[in-house]
Design an enzyme around this catalytic site. Structure first.
Site, mmCIF file in Angstrom:
data_model
loop_
_atom_site.group_PDB
_atom_site.id
_atom_site.type_symbol
_atom_site.label_atom_id
_atom_site.label_comp_id
_atom_site.label_asym_id
_atom_site.label_seq_id
_atom_site.Cartn_x
_atom_site.Cartn_y
_atom_site.Cartn_z
ATOM 1 N N SER A 102 -0.499 -2.722 7.292
ATOM 2 C CA SER A 102 -0.392 -3.136 8.670
ATOM 3 C C SER A 102 0.388 -3.241 10.083
ATOM 4 O O SER A 102 1.461 -4.156 9.536
ATOM 5 C CB SER A 102 -1.375 -4.731 7.967
ATOM 6 N N GLY B 122 21.645 7.038 28.488
ATOM 7 C CA GLY B 122 22.170 7.132 30.091
ATOM 8 C C GLY B 122 21.996 5.606 30.684
ATOM 9 O O GLY B 122 21.139 5.114 30.662
ATOM 10 N N THR C 28 14.435 6.452 27.787
ATOM 11 C CA THR C 28 14.571 5.094 28.115
ATOM 12 C C THR C 28 13.268 4.174 29.202
ATOM 13 O O THR C 28 13.428 3.106 29.891
ATOM 14 C CB THR C 28 15.769 4.379 29.004
ATOM 15 N N TYR D 204 -9.555 5.230 12.628
ATOM 16 C CA TYR D 204 -9.580 4.195 14.448
ATOM 17 C C TYR D 204 -7.858 4.435 14.682
ATOM 18 O O TYR D 204 -6.519 3.817 13.868
ATOM 19 C CB TYR D 204 -10.136 3.050 14.543
ATOM 20 N N GLU E 254 0.806 -1.260 0.736
ATOM 21 C CA GLU E 254 0.349 -0.004 0.093
ATOM 22 C C GLU E 254 0.739 1.273 0.571
ATOM 23 O O GLU E 254 1.564 1.276 0.376
ATOM 24 C CB GLU E 254 -0.621 0.041 1.343
ATOM 25 N N ASN F 265 14.559 15.929 41.289
ATOM 26 C CA ASN F 265 14.630 16.421 39.922
ATOM 27 C C ASN F 265 15.745 17.146 39.448
ATOM 28 O O ASN F 265 15.767 15.975 38.277
ATOM 29 C CB ASN F 265 13.436 16.851 39.666
ATOM 30 N N SER G 114 17.378 1.343 30.696
ATOM 31 C CA SER G 114 18.401 1.483 30.422
ATOM 32 C C SER G 114 19.127 0.233 29.725
ATOM 33 O O SER G 114 20.024 0.222 28.882
ATOM 34 C CB SER G 114 19.642 2.146 30.957
ATOM 35 N N GLY H 163 22.222 1.568 35.583
ATOM 36 C CA GLY H 163 22.592 0.069 35.813
ATOM 37 C C GLY H 163 20.891 -0.964 36.975
ATOM 38 O O GLY H 163 21.200 -1.356 36.884
ATOM 39 N N GLY H 164 20.051 -0.550 35.649
ATOM 40 C CA GLY H 164 19.245 -0.655 35.734
ATOM 41 C C GLY H 164 18.138 -0.911 34.747
ATOM 42 O O GLY H 164 19.027 -1.362 33.822
ATOM 43 N N CYS I 293 -5.827 -2.986 1.863
ATOM 44 C CA CYS I 293 -5.921 -2.849 3.244
ATOM 45 C C CYS I 293 -7.422 -2.612 3.675
ATOM 46 O O CYS I 293 -7.752 -3.690 3.684
ATOM 47 C CB CYS I 293 -4.857 -1.732 3.156
ATOM 48 N N LYS J 68 -8.491 2.880 -3.163
ATOM 49 C CA LYS J 68 -9.130 1.946 -1.991
ATOM 50 C C LYS J 68 -10.795 3.534 -0.777
ATOM 51 O O LYS J 68 -10.470 4.151 -1.255
ATOM 52 C CB LYS J 68 -8.413 2.876 -1.090
#
Length: 560
Positions: free
Chosen positions: A183, A298, A405, A126, A51, A381, A305, A301-302, A156, A120
């Site tokens: 799609s 960055g 991340t 939607y 398409e 923060n 990420s 260590g989590g 489609c 088409k």
């Protein structure tokens, strides 16, 4: 007296699931030429492209530009002229202007000219689709006579909706249906497409070939996985998912119509593998199609990420990925070790840039303004925003795109800092809940997806998977200090976001009523943050942005 041509008894149809780029008309035309040459080498009579292939899909408001539509039409005319060589005919999607209307169309090219155009009929409006804004619906189509075979070409949504396009084609003499599609992927979508096509096969009594686009386009990932069903509901062929391919199937005319057998039968990945490959493809195409040489992120260590680093290396290669640990006084020794171990396992560059000095500088500069107040989330923060500023400075200096991340659980409830950890150009895990991130990490440690450029083996240290998640913005902090356990949180969020369930229904699943109401409130008030977040790969049936569009100013709360 002229002898009547005998209708052919065989037809070799090539399906090309390729990776076009929106707006790159010359590049997309070159891809179509290459696919046609490949189809010719395989002895095909007809090449089916997807398409709006000429423009790339979805072109969105680009089709409002007359110059763009003219360039697309000229590309189709060029390709049509090339079919005078006696090689395969071509079915190709393009946007066109006709009589003051704009259509999502396909052209059938053969013998040096455009032998037919079809528009088409059913325009989707939607979820991620918004075609009624930019296109006009076409008339009900009839079949196209291609070398003595009457082919129907529902585009489609024409096979997904209830307007009866396929039935009309069958009633007007179509012998076989060829459906070009754009799609997008979401989890379990291949089975959904099979059911949609089978419904049309049963209702029309005709075989159908379903050709689907491949590649990432902003938030959307098109996964290919083209296929066909015979009229007896047997699978004629199944092409691969997440991989470009041109595959030829041979169709034979019998007493009961056209039948194909012995086509390709590729394995379709499931679960975590499919999600991982979608994220990888989406990130790769976003970076490459937008001209970035490299990425940086960055590495804390989590888990979030770490999985993003793995995706980046798999998508782009270790030499194009730079990771940066940005420690502060609350960064634990195990986080420092885990981040370094992860970068080493992936083979990518790893730098450490301490943020103590700039954070203290901000606190000093604000000391008079903050006098008489207690330290709290504002100071926390500041750490995140300092990290975000440093990553953006590295991005500006070296031209690397910042990969952000945050997972869907965090983005849902607003546990992310604007102009801090939300900084970045693209987020490959934006539509993955926290527990899905863990599942992908475990899967990746035991497998290497096809096409990945990263190493095999454990690339995400087990300690990252096992330890309690924490932003490490204050002593001994964990995410569960202020949120319910992630399995419960993710279930509540999936009920609210994907399923639009009432809070009463969610409580009936066994969740605490006050917790459900609090999570709903957090979900609503974080909308302003999500509007400012980087785009990310769509994985679920309802992602933020394209699928779920809630107002920022919104006082509704579901209290029964």
């Amino acid at each position: 007296m002229t002898a009547q041509k005998t209708a052919p008894s065989t037809l070799r149809i090539a399906v090309a699931q390729l990776n076009p780029t929106v707006g790159d008309i010359a590049g997309n035309l070159a891809k179509a030429r290459e696919a046609r040459a490949d189809a010719a080498r395989q002895g095909a009579d007809l090449l089916l492209l997807t398409e709006l292939f000429v423009s790339g899909y979805p072109p969105e408001d680009l089709v409002l530009k007359p110059a763009f539509l003219k360039a697309c039409e000229q590309a189709v005319e060029k390709l049509a002229a090339e079919t005078a060589d006696g090689g395969p005919g071509v079915v190709i999607g393009f946007p066109r202007q006709a009589g003051g209307l704009r259509h999502n169309s396909v052209a059938v090219l053969d013998a040096g000219k455009v032998i037919a155009v079809r528009d088409k009929v059913d325009l989707p409006n939607y979820g991620e689709f918004d075609e009624k804004r930019v296109f006009d619906a076409g008339e009900m189509p009839g079949p196209v006579n291609f070398r003595g075979v009457r082919i129907g070409i529902p585009i489609c949504e024409d096979i997904w909706g209830e307007l009866g396009v396929c039935e009309t084609l069958a009633e007007s003499g179509a012998e076989i249906l060829l459906s070009p599609n754009g799609s997008p992927y979401y989890r379990g979508k291949v089975d959904v497409r099979h059911q949609v096509v089978l419904k049309q096969v049963i209702e029309t009594g005709l075989p159908m070939i379903y050709a689907n686009q491949l590649g990432g386009q902003d938030e959307l990932v098109f996964d290919g996985a083209s296929f066909a069903f015979n009229a007896d509901k047997s699978l004629a062929f199944q092409m691969s998912q997440f991989e470009e391919a041109v595959a030829v199937s041979q169709w034979r005319r019998g007493e009961d119509g056209w039948v194909s057998s012995n086509g390709v039968n590729s394995r379709i990945p499931e679960g975590e593998e499919a999600d991982y490959r979608a994220c990888m493809l989406g990130l790769r195409d976003y970076v490459n199609k937008n001209g970035f040489r490299s990425v940086l992120l960055g590495l804390s260590g989590g888990i979030d990420s770490a999985i993003c680093a793995a995706l980046a290396v798999d998508a782009l290669g270790e030499e194009r990925v730079r990771t940066v640990m940005l420690p502060y006084r609350y960064t634990s020794e195990h986080s420092l070790k885990d981040a370094a171990d992860c970068a080493k396992a992936l083979g990518c560059r790893y730098d450490v840039v301490a943020i103590e000095e700039p954070v203290e500088g901000f606190l000093s500069a604000l000391s008079d303004a903050f006098e008489g107040t207690e330290p709290g989330i504002t100071e926390e923060n500041l750490q995140s925003r300092t990290r975000g500023t440093i990553l953006m400075a590295l991005s500006n200096k070296f031209g690397s795109m910042v990969v952000t991340t945050g997972n869907k659980s965090e983005m849902s409830v607003g546990y992310a800092t604007l102009y801090g950890d939300m900084n970045g150009g693209f987020n490959p895990i934006k539509d993955l809940y926290k527990m899905q991130v863990y599942a992908l990490a475990r899967w990746r440690n035991g497998a290497v997806p096809p096409g990945a450029l990263g190493p095999s083996g454990e690339v995400i240290p087990q300690n990252i998977i096992d330890k309690a998640p924490s932003a490490e913005l204050r002593p001994n902090q964990t995410d569960q200090d202020s949120l319910p356990p992630y399995p419960a949180l993710d279930d509540i969020l999936e009920c609210l976001v994907e399923k639009e369930m009432s809070t009463e229904e969610i409580v009936a699943r066994g969740h605490d009523e006050a917790t459900v109401h609090r999570i709903e409130h957090l979900l609503y008030i974080a909308e302003y943050k999500r509007r400012q977040s980087a785009p990310g790969v769509k994985i679920t049936k309802k992602n933020f942005g394209r699928d779920r569009r809630y107002p920022i100013t919104n006082r509704f709360r579901d209290r029964g």
